[in-house]
Design an enzyme around this catalytic site. Structure first.
Site, PDB file in Angstrom:
ATOM      1  N   LYS A  49    -141.682  16.987 -35.215  1.00 17.48           N
ATOM      2  CA  LYS A  49    -142.321  15.757 -34.650  1.00 17.48           C
ATOM      3  C   LYS A  49    -144.236  15.766 -35.042  1.00 17.48           C
ATOM      4  O   LYS A  49    -144.687  15.025 -35.279  1.00 17.48           O
ATOM      5  CB  LYS A  49    -142.544  15.225 -33.017  1.00 17.48           C
ATOM      6  CG  LYS A  49    -141.040  15.067 -33.000  1.00 17.48           C
ATOM      7  CD  LYS A  49    -140.755  13.812 -32.892  1.00 17.48           C
ATOM      8  CE  LYS A  49    -138.842  13.408 -32.859  1.00 17.48           C
ATOM      9  NZ  LYS A  49    -139.352  11.540 -33.077  1.00 17.48           N
ATOM     10  N   GLU A  73    -143.883   6.312 -26.818  1.00 20.97           N
ATOM     11  CA  GLU A  73    -143.087   6.845 -26.209  1.00 20.97           C
ATOM     12  C   GLU A  73    -142.147   7.881 -26.182  1.00 20.97           C
ATOM     13  O   GLU A  73    -142.350   9.293 -27.269  1.00 20.97           O
ATOM     14  CB  GLU A  73    -142.020   6.193 -26.331  1.00 20.97           C
ATOM     15  CG  GLU A  73    -140.861   6.298 -27.742  1.00 20.97           C
ATOM     16  CD  GLU A  73    -141.997   6.035 -28.691  1.00 20.97           C
ATOM     17  OE1 GLU A  73    -142.757   5.651 -29.340  1.00 20.97           O
ATOM     18  OE2 GLU A  73    -141.208   6.951 -29.860  1.00 20.97           O
ATOM     19  N   SER A 110    -134.716  21.256 -36.572  1.00 24.06           N
ATOM     20  CA  SER A 110    -135.649  19.967 -36.367  1.00 24.06           C
ATOM     21  C   SER A 110    -136.595  20.249 -34.971  1.00 24.06           C
ATOM     22  O   SER A 110    -137.515  20.215 -34.408  1.00 24.06           O
ATOM     23  CB  SER A 110    -135.319  18.767 -35.777  1.00 24.06           C
ATOM     24  OG  SER A 110    -133.940  18.498 -35.212  1.00 24.06           O
TER      25      SER A 110
END
Lengths: 416, 264
Positions: free
Chosen positions: A100, A122, A389
């Site tokens: 991210k 969010e 990830s």
């Protein structure tokens, strides 16, 4: 089964100037947001041509995030995947613990360039929220993160991290109290405070230009991995696997390989209790074309266009929409999407822990479970690149309960 | 001239703005919403907006969110919305549907436009349908002979206002503030927005968002052709001790607002 795919050059031309990926994408937002989206679009396009922006971002990615992330050979895990060679792209080793941060740093730089003093986000699993809170601290921006109340409970470690980083975390009590509702609330904040605020969307969804922009900030995953695989193996992988909620880590690793027809692209959605039960978050596998959160894509919806609540053990995949480019890649047959149940994902989670000494995020575990299936189909000569990830620290409590490693017996097989 | 434009013309002849009121279908029940809307019309509301309850109302504040969530939990379907339109349109008041785009896209734009026309509906307000994505809806609404209302906002550039006005029929909805429904009060940006919109608008301009009192309605009537009130009505239904008390309270507010929209 072969992974040869004959489609050629499908992505170079998308999106069009209106943000469309074929019949997907676009903008479905109140008029009040159009100027902000146009401003963001202009800043994004200007940044692409700007060597100073590239240098600033590159410096952060190396000195702050720790890029390039390594590629890890996983033979003991691969032995369970039909003997295929499994290579993990270690986004879990990035600062903040997931992919991210790649997108967040890019958008935070844009926010500063646009003169915004405040960022909102969010978050589902909290990884995007943590990354946003991190960048806000780094750049001295005010930060508010919207998180479904249900998710604040199951990802409490990340709530604490965000607060320590100086962000305000707002638990959202509407609807299913998960990622979808957090996104609604962030949109409401944005339309009210758009002059001062950048909405830092964490996935390849939302109105244009977000799907394209987030993809471009994440494509470094695939660009690095492609070179690393060529260097290590001497050829391209046969398959690339990633989990798909909104789909940013998957787009990030797929994009570098889309124009390589010999490389199969595999997205694994959250199957929850099983797609047939209706309790799942497998949007492409089990949804239909609709409009949600400003974009047209596959959506879990009823016959009246009402969003159906998604279900997954993974907070980060528990979303009833998906990025429009994934819907497009599915429609043209370039990428293949299937569902992985909670149980399958948790089995793969445990297997990676015990075979390779890596505790993955439960989101990532869906890609690992898919890799076990894929490897058994492709056989021992196959090379499978998997996007690892995120790391699983945030999921230790959930996994401990699932496997009964702390208090009491293992929960029964197939538990919801 | 459409019935909608006749109503605006009649209001203008009476030296007042048209009073436009919003309530979602299905709250507190399908019949309860119809009763409340009929009370509005009896007490001076000229034009009705019926909200189509949607699961992700990201332009609505807590008041309308609570009502539409209750409507959906109560099982309100698109067919109930169309039945509500039919019952209200029978009064002669122009009746529009206010809907997020997702339900209309799922229903099919042409089917929705046709079924709404059959129910006697005058048009649809689509707050999250951008002009860029509106092609199928323009064709469908034209074919069915219903109006399509788009919004302008204080942030809209002159170019955007031109684009919105070029595809809008019925009236232009001027959002008085940057924000969601039912939270803040009508902003100082509203008169300027109407002034900026006027040269491009070939149709009346109505102001909504943040309007809840007769005094605000009176202020807006000085520069706009219509005044739109939504959350204030919904709040009365949410707070009412019984359905009949809710209907009575809605009727009283409508009468009060109807006095407010008079310019003299």
């Amino acid at each position: 089964m072969t992974t040869i795919d004959t489609s050629s050059d499908p992505v170079a031309s998308v999106p069009d100037s209106g943000g469309h990926f074929g019949r997907f994408g676009g903008r479905f937002v109140p008029e009040a947001l159009i100027v902000a989206l146009d401003e963001l679009d202009a800043a994004f396009r200007a940044s692409k041509q700007d060597p100073v922006f590239h240098a600033d971002l590159q410096r952060l990615l190396t000195s702050y995030t720790g890029r390039p992330s390594p590629l890890t050979d996983c033979p003991r895990f691969g032995a369970h995947a039909g003997g295929a060679r499994v290579l993990l792209k270690r986004e879990d080793l990035n600062h903040t613990g997931s992919h991210k941060i790649n997108n967040v740093l890019g958008q935070a730089l844009l926010a500063v360039r646009m003169g915004k003093k405040r960022v909102i986000a969010e978050t589902g699993a909290g990884q995007h929220g943590v990354a946003t809170a991190t960048a806000a601290a780094l750049f001295g921006l005010e930060c508010v993160v919207y998180m479904g109340e249900e998710d604040t409970r199951r990802q409490s470690l990340n709530v604490a991290r965000m607060k320590l980083l100086g962000a305000e975390v707002v638990p959202v009590t509407a609807g299913s109290r998960t990622l979808k509702d957090a996104m609604n609330e962030a949109m409401r904040d944005w339309v009210t405070n758009v002059d001062s605020t950048h909405y830092l969307i964490g996935t390849v969804a939302g109105p244009a230009p977000f799907p394209e922009m987030v993809r471009d900030f994440q494509r470094i995953i695939g660009d690095e991995a492609r070179a690393q695989v060529l260097d290590l193996v001497g050829r391209l992988p046969d398959a690339v696997a990633a989990c798909v909620g909104g789909g940013s880590n998957a787009m990030g690793i797929f994009t570098a390989f889309v124009d390589d027809p010999s490389v199969g692209l595999y997205g694994y959605e959250a199957g929850g209790d099983g797609v047939e039960t209706g309790r799942h978050a497998a949007t492409i596998t089990g949804g239909s074309v609709g409009v949600l959160h400003g974009t047209r894509s596959y959506v879990l919806q009823d016959e009246d266009g009402q969003t159906i609540e998604s279900h997954s053990i993974s907070a980060g995949l528990d979303y009833p929409g998906v990025g429009p480019e994934h819907s497009y890649l599915s429609d043209i047959g370039r990428a293949h999407y299937s569902a992985v149940t909670d149980s399958e994902a948790m089995d793969a989670f445990r297997l990676l822990c015990t075979t390779e000494g890596i505790i993955p995020a439960i989101e990532t575990a869906h890609a690992l479970a898919g890799t076990l299936r894929l490897g058994r189909e492709l056989g021992p000569d196959a090379v499978i690149l998997v996007n690892c990830s995120g790391r699983g620290d945030k999921d230790v409590e959930t996994a401990s309960r699932w496997f009964g490693v702390i208090d009491g017996a293992r929960v029964p097989e197939g538990r919801a | 001239m459409s019935r909608l434009h006749e109503v605006f013309a009649e209001a203008k002849a009476e030296d007042r703005a048209a009073l436009i009121a919003y309530l979602p279908a299905g709250f507190p029940s399908v019949d309860g919403a119809i009763d409340a809307i009929l009370a509005m019309v009896e007490n001076g509301v000229d034009i009705v907006e019926i909200g189509l309850p949607y699961s992700d109302p990201l332009m609505d504040g807590p008041t309308i969110q609570a009502a539409v969530e209750a409507a959906l939990l109560g099982g309100t379907k698109i067919r109930d919305v169309l039945a509500t339109v039919e019952a209200v349109a029978a009064t002669g008041a122009p009746t529009l549907v206010m809907s997020y785009w997702s339900p209309i896209e799922r229903y099919g734009p042409a089917a929705f436009a046709n079924d709404l026309a059959k129910a006697g509906g005058a048009g649809v307000i689509t707050p999250d349908l951008t002009p860029e994505e509106a092609g199928p809806w323009i064709a469908a609404s034209d074919a069915a002979g219903i109006d399509r209302v788009f919004l302008v906002a204080p942030s809209s550039t002159a170019e955007r206002i031109d684009v919105v006005c070029s595809i809008t029929t019925g009236f232009v909805y001027a959002a008085s503030l940057m924000g969601v429904t039912g939270v803040a009060s009508v902003s100082a940006a509203a008169p300027l927005l109407v002034e900026r919109t006027r040269p491009s608008a070939g149709v009346p301009i109505a102001v909504g968002l943040g309007v809840s009192t007769a005094a605000q309605a009176h202020d807006i009537a000085a520069y706009a052709d219509g005044v739109i009130v939504g959350s204030a009505f919904v709040r009365l239904l949410l707070d009412a001790a019984s359905a009949s008390e809710g209907v009575a309270a809605v009727g009283r507010l409508a009468a009060d607002l109807a006095r407010g929209v008079r310019r003299t």
